[in-house]
Scaffold this motif. Structure first.
Motif, mmCIF file in Angstrom:
data_model
loop_
_atom_site.group_PDB
_atom_site.id
_atom_site.type_symbol
_atom_site.label_atom_id
_atom_site.label_comp_id
_atom_site.label_asym_id
_atom_site.label_seq_id
_atom_site.Cartn_x
_atom_site.Cartn_y
_atom_site.Cartn_z
ATOM 1 N N UNK A 38 -66.824 -31.681 -28.092
ATOM 2 C CA UNK A 38 -65.890 -32.434 -27.249
ATOM 3 C C UNK A 38 -65.981 -33.907 -27.633
ATOM 4 N N UNK A 39 -64.819 -34.545 -27.789
ATOM 5 C CA UNK A 39 -64.755 -35.967 -28.129
ATOM 6 C C UNK A 39 -63.927 -36.681 -27.057
ATOM 7 N N UNK B 144 -71.601 -28.186 -24.920
ATOM 8 C CA UNK B 144 -71.037 -28.524 -26.227
ATOM 9 C C UNK B 144 -71.698 -29.783 -26.778
ATOM 10 N N UNK B 145 -71.518 -30.027 -28.066
ATOM 11 C CA UNK B 145 -71.860 -31.343 -28.612
ATOM 12 C C UNK B 145 -70.821 -32.327 -28.079
ATOM 13 N N UNK B 146 -71.280 -33.501 -27.650
ATOM 14 C CA UNK B 146 -70.391 -34.451 -26.995
ATOM 15 C C UNK B 146 -70.353 -35.769 -27.766
ATOM 16 N N UNK B 147 -69.150 -36.279 -27.989
ATOM 17 C CA UNK B 147 -68.986 -37.618 -28.552
ATOM 18 C C UNK B 147 -68.199 -38.477 -27.568
ATOM 19 N N UNK B 148 -68.610 -39.722 -27.400
ATOM 20 C CA UNK B 148 -67.883 -40.681 -26.574
ATOM 21 C C UNK B 148 -67.599 -41.905 -27.432
ATOM 22 N N UNK C 288 -77.115 -43.750 -22.345
ATOM 23 C CA UNK C 288 -76.437 -42.468 -22.151
ATOM 24 C C UNK C 288 -77.035 -41.379 -23.037
ATOM 25 N N UNK C 289 -77.359 -41.738 -24.281
ATOM 26 C CA UNK C 289 -77.934 -40.758 -25.205
ATOM 27 C C UNK C 289 -79.281 -40.255 -24.691
ATOM 28 N N UNK C 290 -80.090 -41.172 -24.156
ATOM 29 C CA UNK C 290 -81.388 -40.760 -23.593
ATOM 30 C C UNK C 290 -81.205 -39.855 -22.386
ATOM 31 N N UNK C 291 -80.227 -40.191 -21.550
ATOM 32 C CA UNK C 291 -79.964 -39.339 -20.386
ATOM 33 C C UNK C 291 -79.479 -37.962 -20.837
ATOM 34 N N UNK C 292 -78.555 -37.939 -21.819
ATOM 35 C CA UNK C 292 -78.038 -36.664 -22.310
ATOM 36 C C UNK C 292 -79.148 -35.810 -22.904
ATOM 37 N N UNK D 36 -82.231 -35.787 -22.043
ATOM 38 C CA UNK D 36 -83.034 -35.227 -20.950
ATOM 39 C C UNK D 36 -82.348 -34.022 -20.320
ATOM 40 N N UNK D 37 -81.023 -33.935 -20.501
ATOM 41 C CA UNK D 37 -80.256 -32.820 -19.943
ATOM 42 C C UNK D 37 -79.962 -31.743 -20.988
ATOM 43 N N UNK D 38 -80.470 -31.939 -22.183
ATOM 44 C CA UNK D 38 -80.243 -30.947 -23.232
ATOM 45 C C UNK D 38 -78.865 -31.014 -23.852
ATOM 46 N N UNK D 39 -78.211 -32.166 -23.769
ATOM 47 C CA UNK D 39 -76.873 -32.343 -24.339
ATOM 48 C C UNK D 39 -76.963 -33.280 -25.544
ATOM 49 N N UNK D 40 -76.397 -32.859 -26.659
ATOM 50 C CA UNK D 40 -76.360 -33.698 -27.851
ATOM 51 C C UNK D 40 -75.210 -34.684 -27.720
ATOM 52 N N UNK D 41 -75.517 -35.991 -27.690
ATOM 53 C CA UNK D 41 -74.495 -37.015 -27.497
ATOM 54 C C UNK D 41 -74.460 -37.981 -28.670
ATOM 55 N N UNK D 42 -73.265 -38.246 -29.147
ATOM 56 C CA UNK D 42 -73.030 -39.262 -30.173
ATOM 57 C C UNK D 42 -72.108 -40.324 -29.563
ATOM 58 N N UNK D 43 -72.555 -41.567 -29.544
ATOM 59 C CA UNK D 43 -71.812 -42.652 -28.899
ATOM 60 C C UNK D 43 -71.370 -43.655 -29.947
ATOM 61 N N UNK D 44 -70.077 -44.020 -29.936
ATOM 62 C CA UNK D 44 -69.548 -44.933 -30.952
ATOM 63 C C UNK D 44 -68.748 -46.052 -30.289
ATOM 64 N N UNK D 45 -68.879 -47.244 -30.866
ATOM 65 C CA UNK D 45 -68.079 -48.390 -30.438
ATOM 66 C C UNK D 45 -67.145 -48.746 -31.584
#
Length: 425
Positions: free
Chosen positions: A145-146, A173-177, A201-205, A207-216
């Motif tokens: 999910x993006x 799902x793998x999550x991108x924001x 957010x990545x650290x929180x994700x 801890x919840x077992x969610x793979x997060x990729x964050x981009x600016x």
């Protein structure tokens, strides 16, 4: 109405003055609104004398520590005085206490302070909750999910979505924001960078077992400062939006991802003449879902008097609700009211709709979305139930209703904020 105000302005103002003096300054909302319209129509017709008279009477009513109508009037009077000074010079405005009093200084909040600010009323979290429910439903079965996040609240929406995704049957799902580096220069401001928010957010994700990729995504021009003039802010924002949404490579769109575009309190900062082009750019990305949350008010009339009336009717809602939420000396409450004051200055200060913040109602937004090739996605009962649970944590005056396939946050029956979910036809 406006013609009546012009022809009977002096007599009506004398009657209002007598009423204020007799009642010790207490006056009801409709009479305050009539006085504001007197002032607005006088300014529109360059009747400086009548405008001064109206401001003088309003100054005897306005109070930053009074009831909701008096506090709102103090901000409206400040904006009218500022407009009169620009149009007519200092002699064109009354030297009222409301106009002279310094506005609360805008400051950057810590993450904790921002959370407290957002939690004071459901004004923001209503949109978070409704949108997250629609997103969760739209990405069922997606492995990736993006989310392209166009929001003024600096990612406060996403911890709840991450938590919801972590509980999805079969695994998250793998999550991108992705967020743009430029945003409207409006409250609330935050004292940490987007990159720091992404790390948190990545650290929180994790801890919840969610793979997060964050981009600016770096935009072509820097975020305008809060002191920039409204036209400059609008022009810069429209240019930055165009650069972000038209560059698919910069967004890093990937095959197999469910793309969501999330617009929280954003549309009203896009110049009205550019909104269709903005939605065309969003549609060209072929997202599986577009969520739009904004204030349910029409404040884009070319008539100053009409905008003043709209400001009074709409912004009264938050001032009244805040009476039940926090003491008047609460820092968060003061910041909320100051944020409304800045919006009022934008609505009152400029006649050029492309040069100032201009909101449009949910019904008009729905018409715009359909005209630009989007179909509404109906909120299911689970999403509505989550909104109702949120509202149960706040004052009993808050409610929710369905309208135009959207959900609308209400205060004592008055529409305040709408959230809609849309998909390209």
């Amino acid at each position: 109405m406006e013609q009546e105000l012009r022809t009977g302005g002096g007599d009506n103002l004398r009657a209002a003055h007598s009423s204020v003096c007799f009642s010790g300054g207490l006056i009801d909302g409709p009479r305050i609104q009539q006085l504001l319209l007197h002032c607005a129509t006088a300014l529109e017709s360059n009747d400086v004398t009548l405008a001064q008279q109206a401001m003088w009477v309003l100054n005897n009513i306005a109070s930053s520590q009074g009831d909701p109508s008096q506090r709102l009037t103090s901000w409206l009077l400040r904006a009218l005085v500022a407009r009169a000074c620009r149009l007519c010079g200092p002699a064109g405005a009354t030297q009222s206490a409301a106009a002279r009093a310094p506005a609360p200084r805008e400051r950057a909040m810590s993450v904790t302070e921002l959370a407290e600010y957002v939690d004071l009323t459901p004004w923001h979290r209503f949109g978070f909750t409704a949108s997250n429910g629609a997103i969760l439903r739209a990405v069922v079965g997606s492995a990736a999910v993006h989310v392209v996040d166009l929001s003024v609240t600096r990612c406060m929406q996403w911890p709840t979505l991450i938590d919801m995704l972590s509980k999805r049957p079969g695994g998250p799902p793998a999550l991108r924001i992705t967020v743009p580096s430029a945003r409207p220069a409006v409250p609330p401001q935050l004292d940490v960078s987007d990159e720091e928010i992404g790390l948190r957010l990545a650290n929180f994700a994790k801890s919840k077992g969610v793979q997060l990729e964050f981009s600016v995504i770096k935009c072509g021009s820097p975020s305008p400062s809060p002191t920039s003039s409204p036209p400059k802010k609008q022009a810069a924002l429209c240019q930055d939006l165009a650069s972000v949404l038209s560059d698919r490579q910069s967004l890093g769109l990937r095959d197999g991802e469910a793309l969501v575009v999330n617009c929280q309190s954003w549309i009203r900062h896009v110049a009205p003449g550019s909104r269709d082009a903005f939605l065309d750019a969003v549609r060209a990305l072929n997202p599986c879902l577009v969520t739009v949350t904004d204030e349910d008010a029409d404040l884009d009339s070319p008539s100053l008097a009409t905008r003043i009336a709209g400001c009074f009717d709409f912004h009264w809602i938050l001032f009244d609700a805040l009476d039940t939420s926090a003491p008047r000396d609460s820092p968060r409450r003061v910041e909320h009211e100051a944020a409304v004051g800045r919006k009022i200055e934008s609505v009152v200060g400029a006649d050029d709709a492309d040069g100032a913040e201009r909101s449009e109602s949910g019904a008009r937004l729905a018409e715009r979305m359909r005209r630009n090739g989007f179909a509404a996605v109906v909120f299911d009962e689970e999403a509505v139930g989550e909104v109702r649970r949120l509202l149960s944590e706040h004052a009993t005056g808050w409610g929710v209703k369905r309208e135009e396939d959207m959900l609308v946050l209400t205060w004592k029956g008055h529409g305040a904020v709408y959230t809609g979910a849309w998909t390209p036809n």
